[in-house]
Design an enzyme around this catalytic site. Structure first.
Site, short mmCIF file in Angstrom:
data_model
loop_
_atom_site.label_atom_id
_atom_site.label_comp_id
_atom_site.label_asym_id
_atom_site.label_seq_id
_atom_site.Cartn_x
_atom_site.Cartn_y
_atom_site.Cartn_z
N ASN A 63 0.82 -1.20 0.00
CA ASN A 63 0.00 0.00 0.00
C ASN A 63 0.87 1.26 0.00
O ASN A 63 1.01 1.92 -1.03
CB ASN A 63 -0.95 -0.02 1.20
CG ASN A 63 -1.98 1.08 1.12
OD1 ASN A 63 -1.88 1.97 0.31
ND2 ASN A 63 -2.98 1.01 1.96
N ASP A 64 1.47 1.57 1.13
CA ASP A 64 2.25 2.81 1.19
C ASP A 64 3.37 2.85 0.15
O ASP A 64 3.64 3.91 -0.42
CB ASP A 64 2.87 2.96 2.59
CG ASP A 64 1.83 3.31 3.63
OD1 ASP A 64 0.79 3.86 3.24
OD2 ASP A 64 2.05 3.01 4.81
N VAL A 65 3.98 1.71 -0.11
CA VAL A 65 5.15 1.71 -0.99
C VAL A 65 4.77 1.90 -2.45
O VAL A 65 5.65 2.07 -3.30
CB VAL A 65 5.98 0.42 -0.84
CG1 VAL A 65 6.53 0.32 0.57
CG2 VAL A 65 5.19 -0.80 -1.20
N TYR B 2 0.12 1.93 6.87
CA TYR B 2 0.64 2.40 8.15
C TYR B 2 0.82 3.90 8.18
O TYR B 2 0.69 4.54 9.21
CB TYR B 2 1.96 1.71 8.47
CG TYR B 2 1.77 0.33 8.98
CD1 TYR B 2 1.46 0.11 10.31
CD2 TYR B 2 1.88 -0.77 8.14
CE1 TYR B 2 1.26 -1.16 10.80
CE2 TYR B 2 1.68 -2.04 8.61
CZ TYR B 2 1.37 -2.23 9.94
OH TYR B 2 1.17 -3.49 10.41
N ALA B 3 1.12 4.50 7.02
CA ALA B 3 1.38 5.93 7.01
C ALA B 3 0.09 6.72 7.19
O ALA B 3 0.12 7.91 7.47
CB ALA B 3 2.05 6.34 5.71
#
Lengths: 497, 97
Positions: free
Chosen positions: A422-424, A462-463
């Site tokens: 997701n974030d990456v 997470y971000a």
């Protein structure tokens, strides 16, 4: 044994360890490098026992044997997904062992002047801090302790005060010899508390940085313990480990777009998802063309990005926004693909889907496609974790590409498949100023012509930043368990055989 | 050994280690870290010295614990690193085309 001979042998062993590390830089030679380092370590143990005439002490051999058996037993038992907590735990053991060495030195009123007592005090501080901090980190990674950051009222003040007390005690210990034992005990307790207070505040997502840092500290504790007992080989190897930990900490910070002071002071934990999400959506809509050559979804930027239910309705009711790709498009693209890029994330590891992913990759290759895996530096829960998980599933390491090598290739592939990432892969990192991920290097998956996302849900990672990728026309979401989604893709591939 | 030499050794090896470890690709960073775990178990040398010098039974017990903990690091670290490195296979070894 004469001093000169001893130091020469120590130098030789150090060179052996260094050569072993140098061999770690290539996959082919790495196992031999590891073996060489292990051999040198065994030789160093024998050399020290010989020099201090400890060979005849049976208790020491028993202790060595107990440690050896426990260590090897653990090394065989541990699962690859548990590597982060294993490394954290071992960091802690290293710190505790060094601290105990210093404790024995002070207890026995060891020889030498202020330098050695100062070194002992520093070892106690770093060692116990590393021990308790690592245990908390391991507990969080193992989900025994809630991974969310735990913040006490006045947390920063407590930490600074504790640190000041530690510094004062470190100065006091060499100056007040009569009371050095008592000072050592208090210093140990304060350091243990500091480790707990420090690690509790660090969130699960920042753990890769925390374990790298604790890795560095466990090495430094060893080096300073070596200064305490005047053992140059211990100082030397501890220095190498410390440097390695610092380097990995830097790499992880860069990969996660964090600054070390922010993580240490807890500045990264306060994230409000909603305003950030709006900003992300808007910014992505405005500049997606220039940044990503990725026709941004204008509808996506106007509606509240957190309103997931309308999104889903839109998706299920058959794309009112014209060119929205469907699951069938993904199946067709996979069947005829020449170039496929797979982006695995930690969600894949959690779902234990790596073996199914390997099956998908094999099936695609059988149909003549070239499959590449794009690995973000912080994919997984520690540096390089994702590579290990995929290699365990028999993915050849030649298929694993680092971010900077694969980013340009997204534009040339037929389809990109993200699994539990997701974030990456969040394009908001390019555009959404003011969010925690702005400026973070991400995999430019939005550059691919068609993107399949097999994530559990569409919640932010997470971000805490919404992912505008999900709303793009080219993106097809397969929500739910990654294993089921992958099975669906595999089945679709089989259907036309 | 004079204290100043110990500090010189620390600085020199830290710099040399930094240079060497920068060559390690991110592909191998997890085995690198567990390998460093093993190396940080080098404190077993200090623990052995301490055990040899310890006279009181309490301090000797502390030293014994230190030996066991450090040795877990050495054996566990090298063991798990070897396990991981053996999983890295090239295409031919993995039985691909």
């Amino acid at each position: 044994m004469s001093d000169v001979l001893y130091y020469l042998l120590c130098g030789g062993l150090l060179l052996g360890v260094m050569a072993g590390i140098a061999m770690l830089s290539r996959v082919k030679t790495a196992p031999y490098g590891n073996g060489l380092s292990a051999l040198c370590m065994a030789a160093a143990i024998l050399l020290v026992m010989r020099r201090y005439e400890l060979v005849s002490l049976r208790a020491l051999w028993i202790c060595l044997a107990i440690g050896l058996i426990l260590g090897l037993w653990g090394a065989v038992k541990v699962k690859m997904i548990q590597m982060p907590q294993t490394v954290a735990l071992l960091n802690g053991f290293g710190g505790a062992a060094s601290a105990l060495v210093a404790a024995v030195y002070v207890w026995q009123a060891g020889p030498g002047g202020g330098f050695f007592y100062t070194a002992a005090a520093i070892t106690l501080a770093i060692g116990w801090f590393t021990f308790s901090g690592s245990l908390i980190a391991a507990g969080k990674l193992h989900n025994r302790i809630r991974p969310q950051p735990l913040i006490w009222p006045g947390h920063s003040r407590i930490l600074i005060l504790t640190l000041a007390v530690m510094a004062a005690l470190i100065c006091l210990l060499p100056l007040w010899r009569q009371g050095s034992g008592a000072v050592a005990v208090v210093l140990s307790l304060v350091s243990l508390f500091f480790g707990v207070a420090f690690a509790l505040r660090i969130g699960g997502a920042d753990m890769p940085v925390a374990i790298s840092l604790l890795n560095a500290l466990s090495g430094t504790a060893g080096a300073v313990a070596g200064m305490t007992v005047n053992e140059p080989l211990l100082v030397a190897v501890g220095g190498v480990v410390g440097a390695s930990g610092i380097l990995l900490t830097q790499i992880m910070c860069r990969g996660m777009n964090r600054r070390l002071p922010e993580i240490l002071t807890g500045a990264t934990v306060a994230v409000k998802p909603l305003p950030a999400a709006d900003a992300a959506g808007e910014a992505a809509g405005n500049s997606a063309d220039s940044q990503l050559q990725a026709g941004g979804d204008p509808a996506g930027s106007q509606k509240p990005a957190d309103d997931a239910s309308t999104d889903r309705q839109k998706q299920e009711s058959g794309a009112p926004s014209g060119g929205k790709k469907q699951e069938a498009d993904v199946f067709a693209a996979l069947r005829s693909a020449r170039q496929v890029i797979i982006v695995p994330g930690y969600g894949m590891a959690l779902a234990q889907a790596q073996h199914l992913l390997k099956k998908l990759s094999d099936a695609l290759e059988q149909r003549g496609a070239e499959v590449k895996f794009a690995i973000h530096p912080v994919a997984g829960r520690m540096p390089g974790h994702m590579n290990v998980l995929l290699c365990e599933a028999d993915v050849p390491y030649g298929q694993l590409y680092e971010m900077q090598d694969i980013n340009e290739q997204f534009a040339h592939c037929d389809i990109a498949v993200a699994v539990g990432a997701n974030d990456v892969i969040n394009p908001a990192a390019n555009t959404a100023e003011g969010t925690p991920i702005y400026g973070m290097p991400v995999l430019q998956i939005a550059g691919a012509p068609l993107v399949a996302v097999c994530n559990f849900d569409r919640k932010p990672g997470y971000a805490g930043v919404e992912n505008p990728l999900y709303d793009m026309d080219k993106t097809v979401l397969f929500l739910g368990d990654a294993k089921e989604s992958l099975a669906k893709l595999l089945q679709a591939l089989d259907e036309t055989v | 050994m004079e204290p100043i030499w110990l500090i010189v050794i620390f600085a020199a090896t830290a710099l040399a280690g930094y240079k060497l470890i920068r060559q390690v690709p991110s592909l191998l960073h997890t085995p690198l870290m567990s390998g460093m775990n093993a190396l940080s178990g080098v404190t077993v040398l200090g623990a052995l010295c301490a055990a040899g010098a310890a006279v009181y039974s309490g301090s000797r017990f502390c030293a014994y614990i230190a030996i066991v903990l450090a040795m877990i690091n050495v054996a566990g670290g090298f063991g798990v690193t070897a396990r991981m490195l053996n999983m890295f296979k090239s295409k031919k070894e993995a039985g691909g085309e």
